[in-house]
Design an enzyme around this catalytic site. Structure first.
Site, PDB file in Angstrom:
ATOM      1  N   ASP A   1      20.350  74.894  37.887  1.00 56.05           N
ATOM      2  CA  ASP A   1      20.255  75.637  39.146  1.00 56.05           C
ATOM      3  C   ASP A   1      19.428  74.850  40.161  1.00 56.05           C
ATOM      4  O   ASP A   1      18.292  74.450  39.875  1.00 56.05           O
ATOM      5  CB  ASP A   1      19.612  77.011  38.904  1.00 56.05           C
ATOM      6  CG  ASP A   1      20.472  77.877  37.989  1.00 56.05           C
ATOM      7  OD1 ASP A   1      21.709  77.751  38.050  1.00 56.05           O
ATOM      8  OD2 ASP A   1      19.893  78.664  37.213  1.00 56.05           O
TER       9      ASP A   1
ATOM     10  N   ARG B   1      20.303  87.253  38.968  1.00 53.15           N
ATOM     11  CA  ARG B   1      19.446  86.173  38.465  1.00 53.15           C
ATOM     12  C   ARG B   1      18.144  86.085  39.238  1.00 53.15           C
ATOM     13  O   ARG B   1      18.137  86.155  40.471  1.00 53.15           O
ATOM     14  CB  ARG B   1      20.197  84.843  38.583  1.00 53.15           C
ATOM     15  CG  ARG B   1      19.552  83.732  37.787  1.00 53.15           C
ATOM     16  CD  ARG B   1      20.307  82.438  37.966  1.00 53.15           C
ATOM     17  NE  ARG B   1      19.833  81.722  39.122  1.00 53.15           N
ATOM     18  CZ  ARG B   1      20.547  80.829  39.806  1.00 53.15           C
ATOM     19  NH1 ARG B   1      21.795  80.564  39.452  1.00 53.15           N
ATOM     20  NH2 ARG B   1      20.021  80.213  40.820  1.00 53.15           N
TER      21      ARG B   1
ATOM     22  N   HIS C   1      25.990  72.262  35.924  1.00 57.99           N
ATOM     23  CA  HIS C   1      24.836  72.082  36.815  1.00 57.99           C
ATOM     24  C   HIS C   1      23.578  72.659  36.169  1.00 57.99           C
ATOM     25  O   HIS C   1      23.671  73.540  35.322  1.00 57.99           O
ATOM     26  CB  HIS C   1      25.059  72.830  38.138  1.00 57.99           C
ATOM     27  CG  HIS C   1      25.100  74.331  37.962  1.00 57.99           C
ATOM     28  ND1 HIS C   1      26.129  74.981  37.324  1.00 57.99           N
ATOM     29  CD2 HIS C   1      24.215  75.308  38.306  1.00 57.99           C
ATOM     30  CE1 HIS C   1      25.889  76.281  37.291  1.00 57.99           C
ATOM     31  NE2 HIS C   1      24.723  76.511  37.874  1.00 57.99           N
TER      32      HIS C   1
ATOM     33  N   HIS D   1      24.401  74.038  32.691  1.00 55.21           N
ATOM     34  CA  HIS D   1      25.255  75.134  32.237  1.00 55.21           C
ATOM     35  C   HIS D   1      26.486  75.249  33.117  1.00 55.21           C
ATOM     36  O   HIS D   1      26.541  74.681  34.215  1.00 55.21           O
ATOM     37  CB  HIS D   1      24.482  76.456  32.183  1.00 55.21           C
ATOM     38  CG  HIS D   1      23.867  76.884  33.480  1.00 55.21           C
ATOM     39  ND1 HIS D   1      22.706  76.320  33.984  1.00 55.21           N
ATOM     40  CD2 HIS D   1      24.241  77.823  34.385  1.00 55.21           C
ATOM     41  CE1 HIS D   1      22.398  76.886  35.127  1.00 55.21           C
ATOM     42  NE2 HIS D   1      23.322  77.807  35.414  1.00 55.21           N
TER      43      HIS D   1
HETATM   44  C1  SIN Z   1      24.497  80.449  37.162  1.00 53.22           C
HETATM   45  O1  SIN Z   1      23.350  80.877  37.140  1.00 53.22           O
HETATM   46  O2  SIN Z   1      24.750  79.316  37.519  1.00 53.22           O
HETATM   47  C2  SIN Z   1      25.619  81.343  36.701  1.00 53.22           C
HETATM   48  C3  SIN Z   1      25.568  81.557  35.233  1.00 53.22           C
HETATM   49  C4  SIN Z   1      26.507  82.612  34.772  1.00 53.22           C
HETATM   50  O3  SIN Z   1      27.009  83.412  35.566  1.00 53.22           O
HETATM   51  O4  SIN Z   1      26.733  82.683  33.574  1.00 53.22           O
END
Ligand code: SIN
Length: 304
Positions: free
Chosen positions: A130, A292, A128, A277
């Protein structure tokens, strides 16, 4: 005798790699793979980053899409301050106060998680970008991982420019002008069992299937398995078939990807439009903690 046109991926990556990359003067940038990812050293993000350094960091992200800074001691305020250097506003995630964030201190401008032995899901365990369901989707995300498992817990990244550029010309022409629905209910209710607040629904938005990047002017593929439900102009069967192929195309092309390996205290910053990612949850029952912050540019919607 004719051949399948399977060489498109090689020519796309060769073109990507032949771009001019000027040397950096204020930071050190070490690329992690031909397609995506770099490690930046020579910067302490807990202190003020000079304008010259920030301009080179911004360029390193344009060139590499996801960059990791190791050993960064960042409090929440420093993390936010660095995020705000990218312009725009800090994103407020719908799930900042949800079960996903249990065990963390609530701050609407942070999405934080503490994955461990009690967890039944973790953030981003599927391909995905974000929150592509927002009308003005997150442009840049900045993830600080403070606790890592003994082994595993990488984040895989895919380059969405290459996903587009490696398609055949007739298929690109077919996709041009199509739009798709991205729905938060698809991403969050199905994955995390999350429900919107009473009387509200999760955001859903219509975006072009092929988007032009506002910084680079380059086109990239903008559909993903986590949020994209259907292509508006096609029948359901056509849409299911085309999306299945596009999702597979992003996810299965290892040359367009890299896996970023974490060490405690690393900050990863990514271009959240031109990448997808996948946080690889291969470390259960060990712990991994992430915090985040994400940046949205007001008025900036994906356009063809
Ligand atoms: C995310 O922001 O989707 C998670 C990424 C991660 O935990 O590496």
């Amino acid at each position: 005798m004719s051949f399948y046109r399977d060489f498109n991926d090689k020519t796309a990556i060769a073109t990507w790699n032949s771009q001019e990359r000027k040397p950096y003067e204020t930071i050190t940038v070490t690329r992690l793979s031909p397609a995506v990812g770099a490690e930046i050293s020579g910067v302490d993000l807990g202190k003020d980053v000079s304008d010259a350094q920030f301009a080179e960091i911004r360029r390193a992200i344009d060139e590499n899409l996801a960059v990791i800074f190791r050993d960064q001691k960042l409090g929440r305020e420093q993390h936010k301050r660095f995020a705000l250097r990218f312009g725009g506003n800090l994103h407020r995630h719908e799930l900042a106060a949800s079960k996903l964030a249990e065990g963390t201190t609530y701050d609407p401008e942070f999405l934080s998680w503490r994955t461990g032995p009690e967890s039944r899901f973790t953030a981003g365990d599927g391909w995905h970008p974000d929150v592509s369901c927002d009308p003005e989707p997150i442009f840049v995300s900045l993830l600080h991982v403070t606790k890592t498992p003994p082994l595993g817990g990488d984040t895989a990244f895919a380059n969405s420019y290459l996903a587009y550029e490696s398609l055949s010309e007739p298929f690109k022409a077919f996709l041009s002008g199509l739009t798709a629905i991205h729905d938060g209910a698809e991403g969050w209710s199905a994955s995390y069992g999350a429900q919107p607040e009473d009387g509200k629904s999760f955001p859903a938005s219509e975006h072009p299937v092929v988007v032009t990047h506002p910084r680079t002017g380059r086109k990239f593929l903008y559909v993903n398995r986590s949020f994209t439900t259907h292509i508006v102009q096609l029948t359901r069967k056509e849409s299911d078939a085309v999306l299945a192929e596009l999702f597979r195309h992003v996810e299965a092309q290892l040359p367009f990807q890299t896996r970023i390996h974490w060490t405690p205290g690393s900050l990863l910053v990514w271009d959240n439009w031109a990448t997808q990612h996948h946080a690889v949850w291969d470390y259960y029952p060990h712990e991994r903690w992430g915090d985040r912050v994400s940046v949205v540019v007001p008025g900036q919607r994906p356009t063809a």
